[in-house]
Scaffold this active site. Structure first.
Site, mmCIF file in Angstrom:
data_model
loop_
_atom_site.group_PDB
_atom_site.id
_atom_site.type_symbol
_atom_site.label_atom_id
_atom_site.label_comp_id
_atom_site.label_asym_id
_atom_site.label_seq_id
_atom_site.Cartn_x
_atom_site.Cartn_y
_atom_site.Cartn_z
ATOM 1 N N LYS A 230 -35.507 22.291 68.351
ATOM 2 C CA LYS A 230 -35.530 21.135 67.439
ATOM 3 C C LYS A 230 -34.795 19.980 68.105
ATOM 4 C CE LYS A 230 -33.432 19.399 63.170
ATOM 5 N NZ LYS A 230 -32.489 19.692 62.061
ATOM 6 N N ASP A 235 -30.850 11.753 62.779
ATOM 7 C CA ASP A 235 -31.435 12.050 61.478
ATOM 8 C C ASP A 235 -30.778 11.199 60.396
ATOM 9 O OD1 ASP A 235 -32.741 13.123 59.319
ATOM 10 O OD2 ASP A 235 -31.539 14.958 59.267
ATOM 11 N N LYS A 242 -29.405 9.997 53.972
ATOM 12 C CA LYS A 242 -28.111 10.666 53.931
ATOM 13 C C LYS A 242 -27.017 9.664 53.585
ATOM 14 C CE LYS A 242 -29.070 14.018 57.651
ATOM 15 N NZ LYS A 242 -28.850 15.285 56.930
ATOM 16 N N ASP A 253 -28.181 16.462 65.931
ATOM 17 C CA ASP A 253 -29.310 17.167 65.328
ATOM 18 C C ASP A 253 -30.373 17.548 66.354
ATOM 19 O OD1 ASP A 253 -30.128 18.376 63.011
ATOM 20 O OD2 ASP A 253 -31.268 16.660 62.269
ATOM 21 N N ASP A 312 -35.443 14.708 54.233
ATOM 22 C CA ASP A 312 -34.275 15.131 55.007
ATOM 23 C C ASP A 312 -34.377 16.587 55.445
ATOM 24 O OD1 ASP A 312 -31.848 14.788 56.265
ATOM 25 O OD2 ASP A 312 -30.645 15.184 54.482
ATOM 26 N N GLU A 314 -36.515 17.659 57.663
ATOM 27 C CA GLU A 314 -37.510 17.303 58.669
ATOM 28 C C GLU A 314 -37.554 18.267 59.840
ATOM 29 O OE1 GLU A 314 -34.082 16.715 60.754
ATOM 30 O OE2 GLU A 314 -34.444 16.078 58.697
ATOM 31 N N ARG A 316 -37.629 21.568 60.035
ATOM 32 C CA ARG A 316 -38.630 22.627 59.909
ATOM 33 C C ARG A 316 -40.046 22.058 60.030
ATOM 34 N NH1 ARG A 316 -36.226 23.881 54.128
ATOM 35 N NH2 ARG A 316 -34.469 23.114 55.353
#
Length: 463
Positions: A230, A235, A242, A253, A312, A314, A316
């Site tokens: 990933k 993010d 957020k 992230d 949020d 995102e 997966r």
């Protein structure tokens, strides 16, 4: 191309002037205190892990250093020495066994790590250790390089570690080993059927376009090992924005991608006989007029449709397209790494990555290696009873079930939908960060579960 792998700086070849370093356990102090220098006994040295006693010579210089190892079970017991001892060169005494010497050497190098790229003055010189005799220098070197690579990538601010920069890092590692790299960028993701990766990253500026980075290495006829990472380089949460606190660390992230690349370096540097493939979905989850919206539905590469109930969640989403492509190659082992859920941190804290797998032998081997390497992971259940939480009234899957219960499990179950039952697969939900510095593990980006997965992979694919 600039090499993004750091050279080792705290381990050196024999120097002319060295100070002897003797490891002393608490048990040795208790049972053979008379063997210690009188100065150490007078100073109350007990051999506790991390304790140090500098033994003076007659002229006032340091003649010898005693370093405590406690009960002998903590591989990090001496890892702080590279930053706490005076600048100079030190050498282990000859009575140290190779396994202990290797742990000391690796801890010494990792303890000397400092992320000083943005400092006006570089970090102060570190104490250096002469390579101990009998250790596998190549193995220690590649492990140190891999861990420091992960730390550097995670620590780098998003301004300098966007999707293009992450691709450049992959190409840098690949060039070291003669690996091939390609990338599908921007709208080409739609043309080549990676629609969900595109949807997550489409709101970013053109120079930070989403991409799927694809590295391959090794003989085509060798057993297939495929890694997926990933790579959310920053993010914001998307339209489900957020708050300031949770967003503060979102440069990390892309920690899953960093772990996948670190493991790839270990595999290639060791010449493991595998057909290695690394797929990194690199995006920035930004906010603009083209952001994906809550309620949007996307058809994934596999054909399953996904309703986005939370922008949020995102990670997966981008992984589902990458995992579908990885699974299509029928690898002997498929591993994905992701800074995926806060729920895993609530359950296990920052130090224990959550391991999910459809293969009991992978879980057993990885956990056993984690205990041996003192780099643990903790198996969590792919509990089929929670699969219904992913049901959507308008699509095949919901990316973020309401209620927040079993969040790391439902995220892993979501990913499992994109992997064939016949493919041995493991997913590591990792924090990739040390909130607080400790010996050998400074605060900031960290490789967690990397040394243990390497030990597991190396054993599984040994020639």
């Amino acid at each position: 191309m600039t090499d993004c792998l750091r050279p080792l700086s705290c381990l050196v070849d024999t120097a002319e002037a060295v100070v002897s370093l003797r490891l002393v356990s608490a048990e040795q102090v208790r049972t053979a205190a008379e063997s210690l220098p009188a100065f150490a006994r007078a100073a109350g040295f007990k051999g506790a892990a991390g304790a140090v006693c500098l033994i003076p010579a007659a002229d006032g210089s340091v003649q010898e250093i005693l370093a405590g190892t406690g009960d002998g079970t903590d591989r990090w017991a001496t890892a702080a020495l590279s930053t706490t001892l005076p600048e100079g060169t030190y050498a282990l005494s000859a009575d140290v066994d190779p396994a202990t010497a290797a742990a000391v050497a690796l801890g010494w190098e990792l303890g000397g790590y400092a992320f000083d790229r943005y400092k006006s003055k570089p970090a102060a010189p570190r104490a250096r250790l002469v390579w101990p005799q009998g250790v596998d220098r190549a193995e220690i070197t590649r492990q140190a390089e891999a861990v420091m690579l992960v730390r550097d990538l995670v620590n780098t601010p998003a301004e300098d570690m966007g999707p293009a920069a992450l691709e450049a890092a992959v190409r840098s590692v690949a060039s070291r080993h003669g690996a091939a790299v390609s990338a599908i960028v921007g709208d080409d993701l739609l043309a080549q059927n990676y629609p969900v990766i595109h949807a997550v990253g489409r709101a970013a500026a053109p120079d930070r376009a989403p991409r799927l980075i694809d590295l391959s290495w090794g003989p085509e006829e060798a057993p297939k090992l495929t890694l997926v990472g990933k790579g959310v380089c920053f993010d914001t949460g998307g339209l489900d924005l957020k708050g300031a606190g949770p967003m503060r660390l979102m440069k990390k992230d892309m920690g899953g991608a960093a772990h996948a690349l670190g493991l790839a370096h270990l595999v290639m540097a060791a010449g493991l006989r595998v057909r290695l493939r690394v797929l990194i979905a690199a995006v920035e989850n930004s906010v603009s007029g083209s952001s994906m919206r809550p309620g949007d539905v996307f058809r994934s590469r596999k054909g399953l449709t996904v309703e986005v109930t939370n922008t949020d969640a995102e990670g997966r989403l981008i992984l589902c397209d990458a995992l579908a492509e990885a699974d299509a190659g029928s690898p002997q082992l498929l591993l994905d790494f992701a800074t995926l859920t806060g729920a895993a941190r609530v359950a296990l804290g920052p130090d224990l990555p959550a391991l999910f797998t459809n293969d009991d032998s992978v879980a057993a081997d990885w956990q056993a290696a984690g205990m041996t390497e003192q780099d643990p992971v903790w198996r969590m259940p792919l509990w089929a009873g929670y699969r219904s939480m992913l049901d959507s009234p308008v699509a095949d899957l919901d990316n973020s079930p309401e209620g927040g219960m079993a969040g790391s499990i439902t995220a892993a179950l979501f990913l499992q939908e994109f992997v064939s039952a016949s493919t041995p697969w493991a997913h590591l939900d990792v924090f990739a960060w040390n909130p607080k510095g400790r010996a050998g593990r400074p605060a900031g980006g960290e490789a967690l579960g990397l040394r243990s997965v390497w030990a597991m992979v190396r054993t599984r694919f040994a020639s």
